[in-house]
Design a protein around this motif. Structure first.
Motif, short mmCIF file in Angstrom:
data_model
loop_
_atom_site.label_atom_id
_atom_site.label_comp_id
_atom_site.label_asym_id
_atom_site.label_seq_id
_atom_site.Cartn_x
_atom_site.Cartn_y
_atom_site.Cartn_z
N PHE A 29 4.86 -13.93 4.99
CA PHE A 29 5.20 -13.24 6.24
C PHE A 29 5.42 -11.75 6.02
CE2 PHE A 29 6.69 -17.55 7.68
CZ PHE A 29 5.70 -17.71 8.63
N THR A 30 6.02 -11.38 4.90
CA THR A 30 6.30 -9.97 4.62
C THR A 30 5.02 -9.18 4.44
OG1 THR A 30 8.36 -10.62 3.53
CG2 THR A 30 7.55 -8.43 3.07
N ILE A 31 4.03 -9.77 3.81
CA ILE A 31 2.75 -9.08 3.59
C ILE A 31 2.05 -8.77 4.91
CG2 ILE A 31 0.41 -9.45 2.70
CD1 ILE A 31 1.65 -10.64 0.22
N GLN A 37 2.27 -3.40 4.54
CA GLN A 37 0.87 -3.21 4.15
C GLN A 37 0.58 -1.74 3.88
OE1 GLN A 37 -1.46 -5.09 7.23
NE2 GLN A 37 -0.88 -7.14 6.57
N THR A 38 1.13 -0.85 4.69
CA THR A 38 0.95 0.59 4.47
C THR A 38 1.56 1.01 3.14
OG1 THR A 38 1.00 0.99 6.85
CG2 THR A 38 1.40 2.88 5.42
N TYR A 39 2.74 0.51 2.83
CA TYR A 39 3.38 0.82 1.56
C TYR A 39 2.53 0.32 0.39
CZ TYR A 39 6.64 0.59 -2.33
OH TYR A 39 7.23 0.72 -3.56
N LEU A 40 2.01 -0.91 0.50
CA LEU A 40 1.17 -1.45 -0.56
C LEU A 40 -0.11 -0.64 -0.74
CD1 LEU A 40 1.60 -5.28 0.11
CD2 LEU A 40 2.61 -3.93 -1.74
N THR A 45 -3.53 2.80 -3.94
CA THR A 45 -4.43 3.96 -4.06
C THR A 45 -3.87 4.99 -5.02
OG1 THR A 45 -3.44 4.94 -2.07
CG2 THR A 45 -5.50 3.69 -1.79
N SER A 46 -2.58 5.17 -5.04
CA SER A 46 -1.97 6.09 -5.99
C SER A 46 -2.18 5.60 -7.42
CB SER A 46 -0.48 6.22 -5.69
OG SER A 46 0.15 6.99 -6.68
N PHE A 47 -2.01 4.31 -7.64
CA PHE A 47 -2.22 3.74 -8.97
C PHE A 47 -3.66 3.94 -9.45
CE2 PHE A 47 -3.63 0.08 -11.52
CZ PHE A 47 -2.81 0.24 -12.62
N VAL A 48 -4.63 3.62 -8.57
CA VAL A 48 -6.04 3.76 -8.95
C VAL A 48 -6.40 5.23 -9.15
CG1 VAL A 48 -8.43 3.35 -8.21
CG2 VAL A 48 -6.70 1.59 -7.85
N SER A 49 -5.91 6.10 -8.29
CA SER A 49 -6.18 7.54 -8.44
C SER A 49 -5.65 8.07 -9.76
CB SER A 49 -5.57 8.34 -7.29
OG SER A 49 -6.23 8.09 -6.10
N VAL A 56 -8.98 8.57 -4.45
CA VAL A 56 -9.15 7.25 -3.84
C VAL A 56 -8.26 7.23 -2.60
CG1 VAL A 56 -8.87 4.76 -4.11
CG2 VAL A 56 -9.59 6.14 -6.06
N GLU A 57 -8.84 6.91 -1.45
CA GLU A 57 -8.09 6.85 -0.20
C GLU A 57 -8.40 5.55 0.52
OE1 GLU A 57 -9.36 10.21 2.08
OE2 GLU A 57 -8.15 11.62 0.92
N LEU A 58 -7.40 5.04 1.19
CA LEU A 58 -7.55 3.88 2.05
C LEU A 58 -6.61 4.09 3.23
CD1 LEU A 58 -8.76 1.09 2.62
CD2 LEU A 58 -6.92 0.12 1.22
N ASN A 59 -7.17 4.19 4.43
CA ASN A 59 -6.35 4.48 5.60
C ASN A 59 -5.58 3.28 6.12
OD1 ASN A 59 -7.28 7.11 5.53
ND2 ASN A 59 -8.92 6.72 6.99
N TYR A 60 -6.19 2.10 6.03
CA TYR A 60 -5.56 0.92 6.62
C TYR A 60 -6.01 -0.33 5.90
CZ TYR A 60 -4.72 -2.84 9.97
OH TYR A 60 -4.32 -4.01 10.56
#
Length: 172
Positions: A29-31, A37-40, A45-49, A56-60
């Motif tokens: 339920f939390t996911i 989801q925005t936090y994840l 993306t920060s980890f991969v960058s 690396v960007e992901l908007n949603y």
């Protein structure tokens, strides 16, 4: 006395099982909460960058457990700061529970507004995505070659429906 011990063991197993089930439901339920989801997304993306030293960007991201995943605004750049992947929207309808049986059953995969630019550089003829493989491969001296006996049952992958809208693939 043995009945009392069996009763204690049974209650302990019951409470442990219920706790694990409730914990899994809570995580499920939390996911699905948009702010989580925005936090994840930001963390991933920060980890991969940081790991690849590229943008690396992901908007949603939208995860509806256990059925579908939606990605919007995915951008991955290569080491020469050129576009490797640009994606407006990716929708995947997958049976996630079948992953426990080493089956990846994709019911529907829809890609909208994607550009993939692959390049091969001479003289070593590696592709421009090799940096991603190198970043996540791990140390070369600790990699163990898996044989058929060690790897166990292989994954079975099936795709029922693939829909592509405005997709370009460039290979240089």
């Amino acid at each position: 006395m043995p009945k009392k011990i069996l009763k204690i063991i049974a209650k302990t197993l019951l409470y442990t099982s219920l706790t694990l089930v409730l914990l899994m439901l809570l995580i499920g339920f939390t996911i699905q909460i948009p702010s989580v989801q925005t936090y994840l997304v930001k963390q991933a993306t920060s980890f991969v960058s940081n790991k690849t030293h590229t943008k690396v960007e992901l908007n949603y991201i939208g995860i509806s457990f256990p059925k579908s995943i939606v990605l919007e605004g995915l951008f991955v750049e290569d080491v020469t700061h050129d576009t490797l992947l640009s994606l407006n929207k990716l929708m995947v309808d997958v049976n996630m529970l079948s992953l426990f049986n080493k089956n990846l059953n994709i019911n529907n995969l829809e890609i909208t507004g994607a550009t993939v630019k692959l390049k091969r550089s001479l003289p070593d003829s590696t592709f421009n995505f090799q940096f991603l493989i190198d970043a996540f491969a791990g140390p070369k001296d600790t990699v163990e070659v898996l044989t058929a006996e060690k790897s166990g049952k292989p994954f079975k992958i099936s795709l029922s429906d693939l829909v592509l809208h405005d997709v370009s693939f460039l290979l240089h």
